[in-house]
Design an enzyme around this catalytic site. Structure first.
Site, mmCIF file in Angstrom:
data_model
loop_
_atom_site.group_PDB
_atom_site.id
_atom_site.type_symbol
_atom_site.label_atom_id
_atom_site.label_comp_id
_atom_site.label_asym_id
_atom_site.label_seq_id
_atom_site.Cartn_x
_atom_site.Cartn_y
_atom_site.Cartn_z
ATOM 1 N N HIS A 167 0.830 -1.211 0.000
ATOM 2 C CA HIS A 167 0.000 0.000 0.000
ATOM 3 C C HIS A 167 0.867 1.265 0.000
ATOM 4 O O HIS A 167 0.794 2.058 -0.915
ATOM 5 C CB HIS A 167 -1.001 0.036 1.162
ATOM 6 C CG HIS A 167 -1.895 -1.141 1.226
ATOM 7 N ND1 HIS A 167 -2.742 -1.511 0.195
ATOM 8 C CD2 HIS A 167 -2.083 -2.075 2.203
ATOM 9 C CE1 HIS A 167 -3.405 -2.596 0.525
ATOM 10 N NE2 HIS A 167 -3.023 -2.973 1.723
ATOM 11 N N ASP B 54 -5.090 -8.206 -3.300
ATOM 12 C CA ASP B 54 -5.301 -8.002 -1.872
ATOM 13 C C ASP B 54 -6.580 -8.674 -1.373
ATOM 14 O O ASP B 54 -6.619 -9.870 -1.136
ATOM 15 C CB ASP B 54 -5.281 -6.512 -1.582
ATOM 16 C CG ASP B 54 -5.213 -6.182 -0.094
ATOM 17 O OD1 ASP B 54 -5.188 -7.124 0.729
ATOM 18 O OD2 ASP B 54 -5.179 -5.004 0.257
#
Length: 455
Positions: free
Chosen positions: A277, A328
């Site tokens: 991220h 993810d």
């Protein structure tokens, strides 16, 4: 012009003919690729028709895609978490409920189906960020790695490679003991985590790596233990980093520095490390990540689904941080969408078009992703590389029309996972004409595995 590249060695076991292939810089028509011992043994261009005995791959053939960041069990959350409103933190409570239902058997079923969905999407390797280690309440299974081994077996049956990133998850927050949901994630100390993780074994399709869940989940004085474990094994090391501003605020309150600075001070950053991220960073954070060649895995479909924000991907890359991509939480499993979203998010943020070429985005979805997963030789169509390929149709309603020389742009900016026609791993045809060759009915397998967790 005809170009032949070949390596000496084992006999050829398969030949694929590609009517168009992406060779890293351009689209080349009429290419044959020979396979020996699961690797690319030779490439020849200027081949107008399939040679005798060759398997034809019609469309645009790319290196197999790398899904750098996955939580397989999150696939069971698709759609159910779209009801109502909330934040990352309220979504997390729903995630905990699903995690509580999993056993080694149900985890295997769900992961097998999820990894098969990835194969159908052109993904040949996955980085599984695995922290669901123990039984509910934290009691270890008789086999302490039963859950991790279920994931390894699931990837094998789905036909894709896996880098199991066994994750240290020891605390609920800075100075906080694990809550009741997190007890099954925790080994109590980094030393105990390392002892258990050391029992995991890799194979031809499996690499074992490490992960630090986050700076809030691993106490600062134990970060170095995880980093040393990975360093000793020359293994990939991944970490969720600055996904939420609340994490940054709590880290400053506890340690007087940002999460990135804390990781740097404890020896976590470096070229085998990937931050997941990297959304809310200071300029100093970006410089630390770039100067240490720490990678960045962007997960745009999850980051927008969870309202995380848009990370500084262009600044990170300019600073020296290689970019990769992950699905993810599996809100969707589509690496073309991840690549496209990274570019389009930046356009929305800056009001400027064209931050990455299609070639650069394909590299993030393939070669740089594979490197982040410990396979720096993968993600290219070159002799000696793993024979991992994916073919995208150029005649679907999404991809028909553009001239073939723009096929890379078509794949990145128009195609979807639904346009994948073939996936080859180690020279073996895993997806043929849009159907998985090892799992007969992937949608049914997904539906059955998800339903088992919602009874």
């Amino acid at each position: 012009m005809q170009l032949t590249q070949r390596t000496a060695g084992a006999p050829v076991t398969a030949t694929y003919w590609m009517d168009h292939a992406w060779l890293g810089t351009h689209v080349e028509p009429g290419v044959t690729l020979d396979v020996a011992e699961g690797r690319i043994a030779g490439i020849r261009t200027g081949v107008e028709a399939p040679p005798p005995g060759a398997t034809a791959l019609r469309g645009l053939t790319l290196p197999g895609l790398a899904n750098t960041h996955s939580h397989a069990f999150h696939r069971a959350l698709r759609a159910t978490v779209q009801v109502g409103t909330g934040t990352f933190w309220t979504w997390r409570e729903l995630m905990y409920r699903t995690a509580a239902e999993l056993t080694p058997d149900t985890y295997f079923d769900l992961a097998r189906a999820t990894y098969a969905e990835m194969a159908l999407a052109g993904i040949t390797s996955v980085g599984e960020f695995h922290y669901l280690h123990h039984a509910p309440g934290g009691t270890p299974y008789a086999n302490p790695n039963a859950m991790g081994e279920a994931l390894i077996a699931a990837a094998a049956e789905a036909g894709i490679r896996i880098t199991l990133l066994d994750t240290a998850y020891l605390a609920a927050g800075f100075g906080e003991r694990p809550n009741r949901h997190q007890l099954r994630f925790s080994d109590t100390t980094a030393e105990a985590w390392a002892e258990r993780a050391s029992l995991l074994k890799g194979d031809d399709h499996t690499l074992i790596g490490a992960a630090i869940h986050s700076v809030r989940a691993v106490p600062a004085d134990q970060l170095a233990t995880v980093a040393a474990w990975a360093e000793e094994r020359e293994a990939p090391l991944h970490v969720h980093l600055s996904e939420q501003t609340a994490e940054n605020d709590a880290c400053r309150a506890a340690h007087g520095r940002t999460p990135t600075r804390l990781l740097a001070d404890h020896g976590v950053l470096g070229p085998r490390t990937t931050g997941i991220h990297n959304t809310h960073l200071t300029e100093a954070d970006i410089e630390l990540l770039g100067s240490s060649a720490t990678g960045t895995c962007m997960c745009p479909t999850t980051e927008r689904d969870l309202a995380d924000g848009i990370g500084p991907a262009t600044a990170l890359q300019k600073a020296g941080s290689p970019l990769s991509l992950g699905s993810d939480s599996h809100a969707v499993i589509d690496l073309f969408e991840e690549a496209r979203a990274m570019e389009l998010n930046e356009r929305l943020r800056t009001h400027i078009r064209g931050h990455w070429t299609a070639a650069a985005l394909l590299r993030a979805a393939s070669a740089d992703g594979h490197a982040a997963l410990g396979r720096p030789d993968a993600g290219v169509l070159e002799p000696g590389a793993p024979a991992d390929l994916t073919t995208v149709a150029l005649d679907s309603v999404r991809t028909a029309g553009p001239v073939p020389r723009l096929a890379a742009e078509t794949a990145v900016f128009a195609a979807s996972a639904a346009d994948v026609r073939h996936t080859v791993v180690a020279g073996r045809h895993i997806v043929r004409d849009g159907r998985h060759t090892q799992i007969e009915d992937v949608p049914r397998a997904l539906a059955t595995a998800v339903a088992a967790l919602h009874r």
